[in-house]
Design a protein around this motif. Structure first.
Motif: not given
Length: 344
Positions: A299-318
């Motif tokens: 459970p996560n009442p704040y979640r948007l979309g689906e959980v990803v359980a694969k090796k990955s990194f995050g990227l943010l473009r401003f």
């Protein structure tokens, strides 16, 4: 590194052609990204990380370690230092170091004690070893003060971005063991204990209150919003969650985003705060070399979309002009696993 002056975060939409295009599920770099952050956590130094070339392909302005850079789990600083040296000697990571500014924080395993906090007796020695790995100068304030928290201001021709890296280990009070089957911890009594400690709280409040940046990124090694899974989270100290929400909302700081790790899964969480015109996003990215492969839901009442359980990194473009931030979870060969655009 790109030509940046470094002085040392709306309504919700999906990616579209105004921010980034995804072609054959691969990255298409947007021309309008004025500043790019790549970040990740949970990295075993003795397991091959196949993502470093993908990180470099995104041309980030900065790489942020979200914690668990190595898995030391020891109170011997020499052993931790040896693992850091192995990590630095990995050719792909060495290339990243040569091209991109690297900043970040620790979590429990590189701190030295699984789920550890203020009680860890070797924390001062471990701090110096961590700062050595991060190439922090000897005259930096972190060499003398307690904790590895730090602030960075990035000024560009288009706008300014501030990154505030927190330490959720050095000062954190003891956790409350859960009485529920399948959960490790539960929220403690309201008002008891701390995540950041008095000195770090004062620093964070001052930094946010004084910020004139267009975006303010807060880096927390543990999740801030997701609070029902029974593992480590700010939610184990509910009064500290309320305090950070109030601090952010009352500071007037623009475009605040939280980045987190620790969980070996990646997800977007969102909460609407009173007095703020945009939702507070907690972007969790974890892990780099190993993940919660048996994940079957939580459970996560704040979640948007689906959980990803694969090796990955995050990227943010401003984009400072449109005030949009494109967020992606990226796996090997540049595959985009999940994506989100937030307007501020």
């Amino acid at each position: 590194m790109k030509n940046r002056i470094i002085l040392f975060l709306l309504p919700l939409t999906f990616f579209n052609c105004k921010t980034a295009e995804v072609t054959e599920n691969r990255i298409q770099l947007p021309t309008e990204a004025d500043f790019t952050i790549a970040f990740g956590s949970c990295n075993r130094h003795n397991v091959k990380n196949s993502l470093w070339d993908d990180v470099l392909a995104t041309e980030p302005d900065v790489w942020i370690w979200g914690g668990d850079i190595v898995y030391a789990d020891t109170d011997d600083p020499e052993k931790i230092a040896g693992m850091y040296e192995v990590q630095k000697s990995i050719p792909e990571y060495a290339q990243l170091l040569s091209e991109v500014q690297v900043i970040g924080t620790w979590d429990d395993h590189d701190y030295g004690l699984n789920d550890g906090g203020v009680e860890f007796e070797a924390k001062d020695e471990s701090q110096q070893v961590f700062l050595d790995f991060m190439d922090v100068p000897e005259n930096d304030p972190r060499r003398e003060r307690k904790g590895v928290y730090a602030g960075y201001n990035f000024k560009t021709a288009e706008g300014e971005l501030k990154i505030l890296v927190l330490d959720t280990r050095y000062f954190r009070s003891a956790l409350t063991p859960s009485q529920q089957k399948g959960k490790r911890y539960e929220p403690g009594p309201y008002g008891e204990g701390t995540v950041l400690g008095e000195e770090q709280w004062a620093w964070l409040e001052k930094e946010l209150n004084a910020s004139e940046a267009d975006f303010n990124v807060i880096v927390s090694s543990i999740q801030f919003l997701s609070n029902q899974h029974g593992f480590e989270t700010w939610g184990n100290f509910p009064h500290e969650v309320d305090k950070l929400k109030t601090t952010v909302a009352q500071s007037g700081a623009k475009g605040v985003i939280i980045l987190s790790g620790d969980r070996h899964i990646s997800e977007f969480s969102s909460s609407t705060l009173e007095g703020m015109s945009y939702p507070l996003i907690d972007f969790t990215s974890s892990g780099l070399t190993h993940v919660y492969s048996s994940y079957s839901g939580e459970p996560n009442p704040y979640r948007l979309g689906e959980v990803v359980a694969k090796k990955s990194f995050g990227l943010l473009r401003f984009n400072f002009k449109t005030r949009q931030v494109g967020m992606e979870m990226i796996s090997d060969q540049g595959k985009v696993l999940n994506k989100l655009v937030q307007e501020y």
